[in-house]
Enzyme design. Structure first.
Site, mmCIF file in Angstrom:
data_model
loop_
_atom_site.group_PDB
_atom_site.id
_atom_site.type_symbol
_atom_site.label_atom_id
_atom_site.label_comp_id
_atom_site.label_asym_id
_atom_site.label_seq_id
_atom_site.Cartn_x
_atom_site.Cartn_y
_atom_site.Cartn_z
ATOM 1 N N GLU A 78 -3.699 7.369 -4.041
ATOM 2 C CA GLU A 78 -3.046 6.546 -4.016
ATOM 3 C C GLU A 78 -3.338 4.614 -4.723
ATOM 4 O O GLU A 78 -3.841 4.621 -5.458
ATOM 5 C CB GLU A 78 -4.027 5.776 -2.337
ATOM 6 N N TYR A 100 0.852 -1.462 0.200
ATOM 7 C CA TYR A 100 -0.054 0.010 -0.045
ATOM 8 C C TYR A 100 0.547 1.391 -0.208
ATOM 9 O O TYR A 100 1.932 1.625 0.613
ATOM 10 C CB TYR A 100 -1.174 -0.159 1.449
#
Ligand code: GDP
Ligand code: MN
Length: 376
Positions: free
Chosen positions: A189, A104
């Site tokens: 993101e 992530y």
């Protein structure tokens, strides 16, 4: 707020040098099949619904196909279906990659820190909200020098990368930060960022462009679909106007009083349907425009809650009376006013002359408007 679909986000990724899989958009099952047959996107592939909501993987909106026929079938199943109240009009076709690990990575504007924050976690591929805090590395970034080399290395360590992957991440983060900076994003993101052999590949993309920078980015203007037509109109007139689900219109001044008014209405069983913040305006023309907008939203009743500080009660009253005169009879609504503060007496006199009474007590005024909305 301009939220980009994954496909558009990945176009930006490509432009800035963030590695993404080979991919193409298709708007029909036939187009999907054509793209896959041509080899522009090789099989086996992934077929992904282009909607703004997340959680597509779990929700069946990300499918795998090993042949063009299967790809066509997957596209047919997804296109036209509804995912979290959004109709799917496009699918992204992508070559399927062999994932070794899912990471992530994001850069977000942290409004409390007043800085961009780089967030990295070795626990990618799941919703970041479900990852324990201590497993997310957070690094505030000084915007003038930008993302520093030591910050990129620390990120690498937090992700447990070694060898060639360290350099890969270093380049990727530089590119991602450039994108964040140049495009005036409030969020970029990548979840998951996949480890594929010795390479890193962004398998998902979430990009949100900062609203206050929209004047620098006319290219995003057509992408904003989060405003209703009335909200769009209000924006052009520079009026803070938001539509909600209820049936009572609220006109107040100042964000604080406006929000408090919505809360009190709810507390007394009312359902705010639209609210409008006059802010510090002292311009009868603006008040009139605001009222006409409110009328077009067709509320069942309107609560006008004004505290005169800088704004004078008599100015607001004048604008209100002028506006009510121009509202077409079909669009009229019951109105409960509560005007207090600066030049209150003059304001009340103007309202009285026009047949509008102001209810000074907050509780009584809210109860009156909730009752009016029910009776209508
Ligand atoms: P989201 O669920 O809406 O966040 O959609 P994602 O784009 O993150 O996709 C969901 C999941 O699909 C990912 O977490 C991956 O596990 C999986 N996935 C997506 N692309 C690929 C791929 O190319 N290969 C493999 N093996 N899995 C993929
Ligand atoms: Mn994802």
């Amino acid at each position: 707020m301009v939220k980009l679909t994954e496909g558009r986000g990945k176009e930006l990724f490509r432009k800035y040098g963030v590695p993404v899989p080979k991919g193409a958009i298709a708007r029909s099952p036939e187009e999907a099949e054509r793209v896959l047959r041509s080899g522009a996107v090789p099989c086996p592939c992934v077929v992904k619904a282009q909607v703004l909501a997340g959680g597509r993987g779990k929700g069946g909106a990300v499918r795998f196909a090993s042949t063009p026929e299967e790809g066509k079938a997957a596209a047919a199943a997804i296109l036209g279906s509804t995912f979290q109240e959004e109709t799917v009009r496009e699918v992204l076709l992508e070559e399927k990659v062999a994932i070794a690990r899912e990471l992530y990575v994001s850069i977000a504007l942290d409004r409390t820190a007043r800085l961009p924050v780089l967030m990295t976690s070795a626990r990618g591929g799941v919703e970041v909200e479900s990852v324990p805090d201590e497993e997310i590395e957070r690094q505030p970034v000084e915007p003038f020098p930008g993302l520093a080399a030591y910050e990129r290395r620390r990120a690498s360590r937090s992700l447990g990368l070694a060898g060639a992957l360290v350099g890969e991440l270093d380049r990727l983060l530089s590119s991602l930060y450039q994108l964040f900076d140049h495009e005036d994003a409030e969020l970029v993101e990548i979840n998951p960022l996949a480890v594929v052999g010795e390479r890193l590949v962004a398998l998902d993309a979430k990009v949100i462009i900062e609203d206050d920078a929209s004047f620098r980015h006319p290219e995003y203007a057509t992408l904003r679909d989060d405003r209703t037509p009335l909200e769009e109109l209000a924006r052009e007139k520079e009026i803070a106007f938001v539509q909600l689900d209820g049936n009572i219109g609220v006109i107040a001044n100042g964000a604080g009083l406006t929000m408090a008014t919505l809360d009190v209405l709810k507390e007394f069983g009312g359902a705010p349907g639209v609210f409008l913040d006059l802010g510090g305006t002292d311009d009868p023309k603006k008040v009139t425009e605001a009222f006409l907008l409110m009328a077009q939203a067709r509320p069942r009743a309107v609560f006008l809650n004004i505290f005169g500080g800088v704004t004078r009660c008599d100015t607001v009253a004048n604008g209100l009376v002028a506006a009510l005169g121009t509202v077409p009879p079909a669009d009229r609504f019951p109105l409960v006013a509560r005007i207090r503060g600066n030049h209150e007496e003059e304001g009340l006199a103007i309202l009285r002359a026009a047949g509008i009474t102001s209810v000074p007590d907050l509780r009584a005024s809210v109860q009156a408007v909730v009752a009016a909305a029910k009776e209508w």
